[in-house]
Structure formats: structure tokens, C-alpha cells
Design a protein around this motif. Structure first.
Motif, PDB file in Angstrom:
ATOM      1  N   LEU A 154       1.244   5.105  -2.778  1.00  0.00           N
ATOM      2  CA  LEU A 154       1.406   3.866  -2.036  1.00  0.00           C
ATOM      3  C   LEU A 154       2.804   3.710  -1.447  1.00  0.00           C
ATOM      4  CD1 LEU A 154      -0.473   1.496  -4.517  1.00  0.00           C
ATOM      5  CD2 LEU A 154      -1.303   2.334  -2.296  1.00  0.00           C
ATOM      6  N   ARG A 200       2.166   0.773   1.048  1.00  0.00           N
ATOM      7  CA  ARG A 200       0.863   0.604   1.702  1.00  0.00           C
ATOM      8  C   ARG A 200       0.191  -0.718   1.284  1.00  0.00           C
ATOM      9  NH1 ARG A 200      -0.281   5.582   4.029  1.00  0.00           N
ATOM     10  NH2 ARG A 200       0.645   7.371   2.948  1.00  0.00           N
ATOM     11  N   ASP A 203      -3.461  -1.424   2.406  1.00  0.00           N
ATOM     12  CA  ASP A 203      -4.622  -0.970   1.631  1.00  0.00           C
ATOM     13  C   ASP A 203      -5.196  -2.099   0.777  1.00  0.00           C
ATOM     14  OD1 ASP A 203      -4.072   1.487   2.691  1.00  0.00           O
ATOM     15  OD2 ASP A 203      -3.763   2.530   0.783  1.00  0.00           O
ATOM     16  N   ASP A 428       2.015  -2.424   6.848  1.00  0.00           N
ATOM     17  CA  ASP A 428       2.704  -1.932   5.661  1.00  0.00           C
ATOM     18  C   ASP A 428       4.128  -2.489   5.582  1.00  0.00           C
ATOM     19  OD1 ASP A 428       0.495  -0.637   4.775  1.00  0.00           O
ATOM     20  OD2 ASP A 428       1.103   1.346   5.445  1.00  0.00           O
TER      21      ASP A 428
END
Length: 810
Positions: A154, A200, A203, A428
Motif C-alpha cells: 500500500l 493507496r 483502494d 492516493d
């Protein structure tokens, strides 16, 4: 009680230091962290310790949180209320540069001053669990959090377009740019393309959005997060490029309008721009790209002026098969969607304006019920998608917009030209900062091994003391000037390697601090598993709504990541969040330039901390704020003086007055309900009203009439309440005495005021028993000379509303 030797008058300068010292000696504010019977985690947003010291906005926010925490203790909870300091970041560094000091030396002094002021205000804080984000024993674990994200894939590094402040010499988030200017210093912001570390968070967009429905948060806060995350259902469509193997992918929520797509627009930094630009257009495109690079992202989004350049390339509309030109324009951003749009000028205002400026085709493909395919669009795009139906769209003509979206997307997908997708506005999180005052990012670069995470056993990667910490315009951190610090062996192969020299965003420091508090004294783990299960998630979190998106969203994200990694067993950090309001002064926002900034030290010195706390809460609804006017505080101080005198003068002889007792029980109910819902101003008003009843005619109060009022006032004026409680003969803390209970029977009036009308006109009012019958009420009315003179003879009709109205029709 009059024979007791109480100071007269009430002297907060004596009482407040006395009780602060006693709380420290007795450990009154320490939480039973390992064995609580009813744990309640009360948290206020920790402050940035500015050199100017505590400001009134801090004190307003913290007092409201402290009252809630003290109330929960009184109703039987084991309350844990910690506090610490968000001490890293650009604010501290800039101030250090301004005054010619070093942040590593200046920040501890600021923290010490803040601590003094916070203790002076009398907060029920467990200072043994204090955190300071700039200390290695804290940021060791901030770096550990980074490594957990890295382990899960991540955390990644990429080149990205970012806002750059040439004065502060660092990257700015979009939220830190106002009207194209840096919010901190007012400098015009530029765009740069830099290698940055990202998390991230995208996500987790769906989860972050869906969970909002489960949270007991201020609606204004959840709505701000919904808007920021920005879910949209749409389609990714693919446009072939004439003469190139590449395709342009666009995201759109209006696949139904593809038959009206007459051109494409790419962001100037789109990777295909250099490839597809023709020789004839190269100079114009390069010049435009360079011009766009100097603009900040916010200005590009908000500007009304339409500019752009044709690349010379043509794409193929997959619905019509027709060639359409490919342009670049600064209103399309690489960080949103795919960095490319299909332009449908007939049905999008922005595309319509662009097409008019550059003479591009405008085609109607949606029409109102009263229009058809040939109806001219006029001087504006047609954007009504509720009643519109497709026209000039081949087999889809006549379909309503909602149905056409589904049908056209499915048709394009079947032909290999697209797919249905859910898109989010959330992008992000860029955590790299090219400054000095922050936690070094725990990554080492090795030519053989690549980017290698620092082993957890080698944390913290300590921030070195460097005298030349001023940033420059290179876009490289000051740490990069210190080879003796960044040259280290690779942890994997031992070869010469290089540390990451950027530090992490201060929002990472605050994205997990609530987890650290219960375990702040542990140096072997970031958070003790047992204590974390006992105390987390936070029961009550209070802070400013300016943090609705960044801090609160990042905290939710980090919590979810740590849950997914198995470190904790919950995924939402704050069960209940309430946003406090803002204090203004004499009708104006406070600022140094206006000379209207409130120094809390001055007011606490003059009036006492309890009076200042209580006045701040009396200004208006806590979740809205209020207008601070100097003359208003004297009224609150008089209330405290009268409460003090009531305790001093109270007598235990005889019995309490029945009317006063009824008012007392209503007051207990009112103050309890309002305090629980942060309705502090109305709770204070109720206590003042009761005190007026208690001392009406300067009567001598009974001890049992005044004692519960001390308990009610305790969360608001803790020092005074403790002293009064002791003077009433108690040896323990008032905060261990419990909250007074009200008797529901005492809430019912024995008597009510009955309005008497004759033929609909008010002719009098009677004090009657609350349960009086119609017959008895009629008899009383007719026996009253002031009423009976209007009601001669037997009434034709009697209308009786119990406890309210008697109307005689004569």
C-alpha cells in the motif's frame, strides 16, 4: 455551615492551584488503564504547540471535551482522557526559521508552555500518557506504521504532478491551495513533477464511503467525507488512435452521450501527448505543456477561461466510427480519472464553452420530450438528464437517459470498447515532504536491491540535528545535503546504499496517535494488544470540522489497514465524533492584524479558569460557537460567586423547600440531558435559573438544595466544585460522588395555570390543581368576580382542555 472558615469572597487564585496540586498528588485524573470496570475513552484533537501559546479556540474546544469526559466519569464510567502534541510539521519549522531558532530546540519549549496553560485550565487529563509526535519514542512507531503499509503493497513511489510552494519550498496538498495561492504564505503556487511516496488510500475508497452510514458523527462531517470520496458509477471507454497502436481510455458517467463525442481532451502531462503530437503541432503543444506546468492544480480546476492546443492526432469514435480530433487542455487533470475525457459539447457546459472557443462540432444526442433530433441547442448545452431521451444515436434513439447508460455501456463492452466501472474522486495520499522537521521515511535505496525497508529492529531512523535545515528550491530535502547521515549499508546485501531523505507528512503522525495513548509508556510495542482491546475504538472524539477530510479520513484509512494486517480488531477509530464551532470576538474573526486575539492566560488570571471555561461554554451552542464579548464573563463569575456563597451560607436545619426541590429535580434532568448532548449553554442557563430560585429573596438555602448543584456544576467549574464539595463535609473528590438522580414524581406540577376564556376572549387565569376536573374548574371560574361578570347565566357550552384552557360559551 456559616461557622466554617471559608475564604470570602470566592478566590480562584487560591482554590485553583490548590486543587490542581491535589489532583496530581492523589492521581485523581489517572485512568485505571489495565482494570477499568466501565471504560470510556474521551479524546480531544491534540494541538499543534505554536510559539504563541494556547489560543482561545484551543481552550474552547478542549473545555467542551473536558466537560463531556468529566460528566461521563460522574455517571459511572472509568474515563481515560489523554492529551499530547502534534509537534512535527511545517508550522513549527517555519516559525523556527522566522525567529532564527532550531525546531529541535524550540519545540520542547513550546510544548512546556502549552502544558502549563493546559494544566492551568484544569483539564482532567492523564498526563502520564502524553505523546509528542516529534520525539523518537513516538515517531519510531510512525515509521513502523509506514512499514506495515509497505508490507501490504500500500506504499509506493512514483513521479507525480504536485503543487509546489516556492516560498515554503515543499509540496502542498490541494486543500492547502486557495485561489492559486499557498494558504500559509500567500505565494502563487507552481506545479512540479517529483518522485513521491504515496499510500493507496484509493483502494479503500468504497469501504471508507460505505462505513460512514454506521458512524455516529456530525452530519456536516460525514457529508464532507462523502463529497471528498466522491463515488460515481460510469464506464471506461477506449478510443483507438488513427495511425497509432495506442488507445486513449476515458472515464465517463454519461456513456449514453458517446454518439455526440466530437473530440477528446488529454491532460497536458498525459503520457501519450509526446507520442501522438504531430511535427506540425509540436512547438505549440510543447509551449502549452510548459505553461500548464507552472499552474497549480486548484487553479486549473477552477479557472473559467478555456485554453487548449490541438495535438494533430485523430481518434476514432467507437460508436460512430468517425475520426475526432485529440486536444490537450489544462482543465483536464492527470490525477482525476484517466487524465483524458471524451468531450460531448452538446450536453456538458464545460465542453460546450471549449467547443465554441475553438470552433469544434456540437451535436445534439439528448432531447427534451417536446424537442426532436433537429431542434437547435441554442447558446447552451442541454444538461437535463432526468426527462431527456436519446436522439441521433442510432439503435438507441428514444431511450431514456438512465436506460441508455446501461444499454450503451453493455453494447460498447460487447464490442471490446469499454466496461462498466465505479470511480472515485479520492486519490492516493502523497506523504512525501521535502522539508526537515518530520519523521524520515524508513526506506534505503540500494543499486542491487532497490528500495529496501529499514528493518523494524533498526527503528527509529532518527532525525539528525543539522544546523542548515532551511529548505531550498531544488525540490530536495535538507537531509539530502548531509551525506554523513544518508550514506548507510544496505540492510539486505550490505553494499553502500542511501537513505530516503524526504520526511513524511505530519498527517501520518496524527493518523494513529489515538492508538498510542493507552500504551504511551511502552517502548517495545506501538500499542499494547490488551489495552487496545479494552479502550479502543475511541468512545467520544471532539475536534474542529476543518479536519473533516484530511485527518479524520486518514485516521480511518490507517485503522482499516492495521485491522487488515491483524494488528487490531476494529476498523473505525472513532465511534462518536462531534465537531465544535468557532469563537469570534465582538462580531469579527480573531486575527493578530485586527488586534482582537484573546490571551487565555490574561482572562484566567483575572477571572479564574472556572469562570473562563464556563463563559466559553455559555457563548452559544458548542457545535456552532459564539461571539466573545468581554462584558459577558462577569455574569458567569457572579453565578460562581453566588454558588460559593450558597455553600458557605447553607443550613442543615429544618427541611428543604418543596417548591425549590421541584425546581432542583427539573434542573437535574435538564442539565444531565443537555450535558450528554453537548448542549452546554442551555445546561448552564438551567443552573443559573435554579440558583435564582434557590436564593430568591436572599433566602438561606438548605444544604440538600445546594449540594446537588455542586455536582451539576462540577464538569463546568471543577476547581470550585471540589472546594465546595470539601466544605460540605466530603473527603473524596466530587468526581467520585456520582451524578445526582432526579425523582420523576417531582417533575409533575401539583398546580398549573389555567387560562379562562369567555366566548373565546381571555378573561382571567386561575392557579388550580393539575388534576382538576371540568366541573371543579367551572365552579372556580364562576366564583371569580373578574371572570363571572362576563359569564352571566348558565353557559351554553363548556370547552375544557386539562392543564391549559377553560372556555365558556354564553
Amino acid at each position: 455551615m456559616a461557622d466554617q472558615d471559608l475564604p470570602t469572597p470566592y478566590l480562584p487564585a487560591d482554590i485553583e492551584p490548590k486543587w490542581q496540586a491535589r489532583w496530581a498528588e492523589r492521581g485523581t485524573n489517572r485512568a485505571a488503564l489495565d482494570a477499568p470496570a466501565r471504560p470510556f475513552y474521551a479524546l480531544m484533537m491534540f494541538p499543534y504547540p505554536s510559539a504563541e501559546g494556547l489560543h482561545v479556540g484551543n481552550l474552547f474546544a478542549f473545555t467542551g471535551s473536558d466537560i463531556s469526559a468529566r460528566f461521563h466519569r460522574l455517571i459511572g464510567h472509568d474515563v481515560f482522557q489523554p492529551l499530547g502534541f502534534d509537534a512535527f510539521g511545517i508550522h513549527s519549522e517555519n516559525y523556527a526559521l522566522k525567529v532564527g531558532a532550531h525546531p529541535m530546540e524550540l519545540t520542547p519549549k513550546n510544548v512546556a508552555n502549552f502544558t502549563r496553560q493546559l494544566e492551568r485550565a484544569g483539564f482532567m487529563v492523564d498526563w502520564a500518557q502524553k505523546v509528542d509526535t516529534s520525539r523518537p519514542d513516538y515517531y519510531k512507531w510512525t515509521q513502523w506504521v509506514f512499514l506495515q503499509l509497505h508490507k501490504q503493497g500500500l506504499a509506493y513511489k512514483k513521479a507525480a504532478a504536485v503543487n509546489w510552494c516556492p516560498t515554503d519550498k515543499t509540496v502542498l496538498a490541494n486543500e492547502q491551495v486557495e485561489g492559486g495561492l499557498c494558504e500559509r504564505c500567500g505565494t502563487p503556487v507552481e506545479q512540479r513533477f517529483l518522485e513521491q511516496w504515496f499510500f493507496r488510500i484509493s483502494d479503500y475508497a468504497g469501504r471508507l464511503l460505505d462505513n460512514l452510514d454506521t458512524l455516529d458523527w456530525s452530519p456536516i462531517t460525514t457529508q464532507a467525507q462523502r463529497n471528498w470520496i466522491g463515488r460515481s458509477q460510469g464506464a471506461e471507454l477506449s478510443f483507438a488512435l488513427d495511425g497509432h497502436a495506442d488507445h486513449v481510455t476515458v472515464f465517463t458517467t454519461r456513456a449514453d452521450t458517446i454518439f455526440g463525442a466530437t473530440y477528446l481532451v488529454l491532460a497536458p502531462e498525459h503520457p501519450l501527448v509526446a507520442t501522438i503530437t504531430t511535427d506540425a503541432q509540436r512547438a505549440a503543444v510543447d509551449a502549452y505543456v510548459e505553461s500548464a506546468r507552472k499552474q497549480d492544480l486548484i487553479s486549473r480546476k477552477s479557472t473559467r477561461e478555456k485554453t487548449g492546443v490541438f495535438t494533430g492526432a485523430m481518434a476514432i469514435n467507437p460508436a460512430t466510427g468517425a475520426p475526432i480530433p485529440v486536444w490537450i487542455a489544462d482543465y483536464v487533470l492527470m490525477e482525476y480519472g484517466t487524465g483524458a475525457i471524451m468531450a460531448v459539447p452538446g450536453h456538458d457546459e464545460r465542453d460546450f464553452e471549449f467547443a465554441q472557443v475553438f470552433g469544434l462540432p456540437i451535436v445534439r444526442v439528448v432531447a427534451a420530450p417536446e424537442h426532436d433530433a433537429a431542434t437547435p441547442l441554442g447558446d447552451a448545452a442541454y444538461t437535463d438528464d432526468a426527462d431527456g431521451r436519446l436522439v441521433n444515436s442510432g439503435r438507441f434513439d428514444g431511450l431514456a437517459v438512465a436506460e441508455a447508460k446501461r444499454e450503451v455501456t453493455a453494447w460498447l463492452a460487447a464490442g471490446g470498447h469499454g466496461r462498466a466501472v465505479t470511480n472515485y474522486r479520492l486519490h492516493d495520499w502523497c506523504i512525501s515532504r521535502q522539508r526537515y522537521w518530520g519523521p524520515p521515511i524508513p526506506i534505503i535505496y540500494c543499486d542491487a536491491c532497490g528500495a529496501v525497508p529499514v528493518p523494524e529492529s533498526q527503528l527509529p531512523v532518527e532525525l539528525p540535528f543539522i544546523p542548515d535545515f532551511k529548505p531550498d528550491d531544488s525540490g530536495i530535502s535538507p537531509l539530502a545535503r548531509h551525506e554523513e547521515w544518508y550514506r548507510v549499508p544496505c540492510p539486505t546485501c550490505g553494499a553502500p546504499a542511501r537513505r530516503e531523505t524526504d520526511v513524511s507528512d505530519t498527517f501520518l503522525d496524527s493518523a494513529w496517535y489515538f492508538l498510542r495513548y493507552p500504551s504511551a509508556t511502552r517502548d517495545d510495542v506501538p500499542f499494547d494488544p490488551t489495552r487496545t482491546r479494552t479502550w479502543l475504538p475511541v468512545d467520544s472524539y471532539i475536534g474542529g470540522n476543518e479536519h473533516a477530510v484530511l485527518h479524520l479520513l486518514y485516521s480511518r484509512f490507517i485503522t482499516m489497514v492495521l485491522k487488515d494486517a491483524g494488528h487490531i480488531d476494529f476498523e473505525e477509530p472513532f465511534t462518536r465524533f462531534r465537531a465544535h464551532g468557532m469563537i469570534i470576538r465582538e462580531g469579527a474573526k480573531m486575527s493578530k492584524s485586527k488586534g482582537n486575539v484573546i490571551n487565555p492566560d490574561q482572562y484566567m488570571e483575572q477571572w479564574g479558569a472556572d469562570a473562563f471555561r464556563m463563559y466559553l461554554m455559555f457563548l452559544g451552542p458548542y457545535e456552532e460557537g459564539g461571539d466573545f464579548r468581554d462584558q459577558g464573563i462577569s455574569g458567569v463569575r457572579r453565578f460562581l460567586d453566588r454558588l460559593w456563597a450558597s455553600v458557605r451560607d447553607a443550613s442543615a436545619a429544618g427541611a428543604p423547600d418543596a417548591e425549590v426541590v421541584r425546581k432542583l429535580h427539573r434542573t437535574i434532568k435538564k442539565v444531565g440531558e443537555d450535558t450528554a448532548t453537548l448542549g452546554y449553554n442551555t445546561a448552564i442557563a438551567a443552573m443559573m435559573e435554579y440558583l435564582n430560585v434557590l436564593r430568591r429573596g436572599e433566602r438561606v438555602p438548605h444544604r440538600d438544595e445546594v449540594l446537588p448543584l455542586v455536582q451539576l456544576a462540577a464538569p463546568y467549574a471543577p476547581h470550585l466544585a471540589e472546594e465546595c464539595w470539601a466544605q460540605l463535609g466530603h473527603s473524596g473528590s466530587v468526581f467520585d460522588a456520582g451524578w445526582p438522580a432526579f425523582d420523576a414524581a417531582q417533575l409533575v406540577d401539583d398546580e398549573v395555570e389555567l387560562v379562562v376564556q369567555v366566548n373565546g376572549k381571555v378573561r382571567g387565569k386561575l392557579r388550580v390543581a393539575a388534576d382538576i376536573t371540568q366541573e371543579a374548574a367551572l365552579a372556580l371560574a364562576l366564583a371569580d368576580d373578574a371572570i363571572s361578570k362576563f359569564a352571566t347565566g348558565t353557559p351554553k357550552k363548556v370547552i375544557f382542555v386539562p392543564k391549559r384552557l377553560l372556555n365558556l360559551v354564553v
